[in-house]
Design an enzyme around this catalytic site. Sequence first.
Site: not given
Ligand code: ADP
Length: 498
Positions: A248-249, A253, A304, A401
Site C-alpha cells: 500500500g502507500s 507503511g 506501484c 507517486e
Molecule cells: P491507498 O492510500 O492507496 O488507499 P492504503 O495504503 O491506504 O492505500 O491502503 C492499503 C491497505 O492498507 C488497505 O487494506 C487499507 O485498509 C490498509 N490500511 C489503511 N490504513 C491502515 C492502518 N492504519 N493500519 C493498517 N492498515 C491500514
Amino acid sequence: MSVNVLTAAIPAAVTDFIHGPHKLLIDGRWITASSEKTFSTRNPADGSILAEIASAEAADVDLAVAAARRAFEDGPWSRMTPAARAKLIWRLADALEAKAEEFAFIETLDNGKPLNDARIIDLPHSIEVLRYYAGWCTKLNGESVSLSNPGTWHAYTMREPVGVVGSITPWNAPLMMAVSKLAPALAAGCTVVLKPAEQTPLTALRLGQLILDIGFPEGVVNILTGFGETAGAAITAHPGVDKITFTGSADVGRIIVKAAAGDFKRVTLELGGKTPVIVFPDADIDRAIEGAARSIFSNAGQICNAGSRLYAHRDVFDRLVEGVSRRAGEFRVGNGLQASTQMGPVVSQEQLDRISGFIASGRSQGAEVRAGGGRIGSEGYFVQPTVLTGTRPDMDVVRQEIFGPVLCAMSYGEADLDRVAREANATSYGLGAVLWTKDLSTAHKMAKKLKAGTVRVNGGGLDPALPFGGFKQSGWGRELGREGIEAYTELKSVAMAL
Ligand code: ADP
C-alpha cells in the site's frame, strides 16, 4: 460513458455472489461482524453501490487471530506434510482456474479494470503464483554447516514457518495481491489473517469460498473485510500476529512499522514507486513508445511500478513524446465490461480527486499538458491518459507517486550514464526502472547504477520466479521468488557436539 452495472453480459453466478451476504471468514465459517456493522462498496464505472460488506473491528480480529493461532499450533495444518500442503495449494490454483471468468467479472465490477486485463493478467498471474509456491512446499530446506569450534560437531539450519501472518492488501490488483501474500505464507506452513482493501474486498471473499470448498483446515485462512484504521490497525497491533505483510502507500507503511515495533513483528512492505523509463537514442523507438504508454496507462496507472517518469535522450525526446501522446489519445477509456476498453475508471472518487489535484499542481508549477489532463464525463471515475512535459525534478508531479495515468516526460542531454542514473535515482522511491536500449553494455552498466528493486530492459512483466520489491522508501523485503517464501520463515540453527 453511462453504464448499467448489472447488464445481461454478467454471469448469473457473479450477480448472485455480489448480492451477498458478505460476511467474515473466521475459523472455517462465515460470520457477521461482532458489531453487526457493514459498509458499502461502489462500482467505479458509475459510482453506484455494488455490495454490502461486513465491517470487522478489533473483536473480530481477536477471534480470527485466535483461530489462526490454533490452526498453526495444534490443527491438522501443523501436522500436514509439505507434499500435502502443496497438493492443497495446487488444488486452489485449479479451482481458481475453473472459476477464472467469474473472478474476472467480479474484479472488473469491484475495481473497474478492463475485463480483458483481469482475464489476461490478474487471473493467470494469480493462478501461476499459487502453482509456483505449491512447488516450493517440498523444497524449503536448510543446509548443513561446517563448524570450526574445537570438537566434533554436526550443525545445520532449518526453515520454520514464522507463524500467524497478518496480510493487508491494496485495491489496485485485489486478487493478485491477496494471492501473492497467501500463496507463499501457506506454502511455508503459516496461517493467515487477510484484510483486503475496503474499496475492493470481493475477489478475496470469493477466494475464501474456494478455500473452504477445497478443504483447507479451519482457521488456516481467515478473511476480515473492514477499514484500515479499525481492522487493519487491530491486526498490526495484535500480539498474536507474528508477521505483517503489507502492500500500500508509504504513509500507511510508516504507521504499520510503528504498530509492529511493540513486539518486533516481522514486517514485509511493498510501498510506492516512481519508476523511471529511460530511453537511449539507439533504442527501438516504436517499441519504447508502446512500452512507455502501456507502463503508465495500464490499470489506469494504478500500479506501484507504473513507469511514471519518462527520461528520453534529447535526440529522440520529441518523437517519444509525440508517440506516447498519440497513444494516450488512442487508449479507449470506458467501462471495463466493454470489450473495447483498454483503460477503465480509477478506483474511487478519492483517487479521481487526488489525480486531478496532481495534474492541476503540475499545471500551476509550469508543466505543459501534451495529452489528456482532465476527467471524462461526470459519472464514474474516469481520467484521461495524460502526458506532461516541462516537468522538473522539484515538482510534486515528479516527486510524488500519483497512482494515476499521468506521465511526466523529461529529456537528458548527453548519454552520460552516471548523470542519467543520478537523475533517475533522484527520488525517495526505488521500486523499479525500465531501460530501452539495444546496447548490451549500456544496459548492464545502467542496471548496476540504478537504485531499484527491479530493472527491466526492453519490456517485461511480472513473473512468480522473479523477486519483486523496493530499495529506499519503496519498502522492506521482497515478494515472489525464493526470497518471497523465505520471508515467511524463521531460520533456526542447530549445533550438536558429537
Ligand atoms: P491507498 O492510500 O492507496 O488507499 P492504503 O495504503 O491506504 O492505500 O491502503 C492499503 C491497505 O492498507 C488497505 O487494506 C487499507 O485498509 C490498509 N490500511 C489503511 N490504513 C491502515 C492502518 N492504519 N493500519 C493498517 N492498515 C491500514
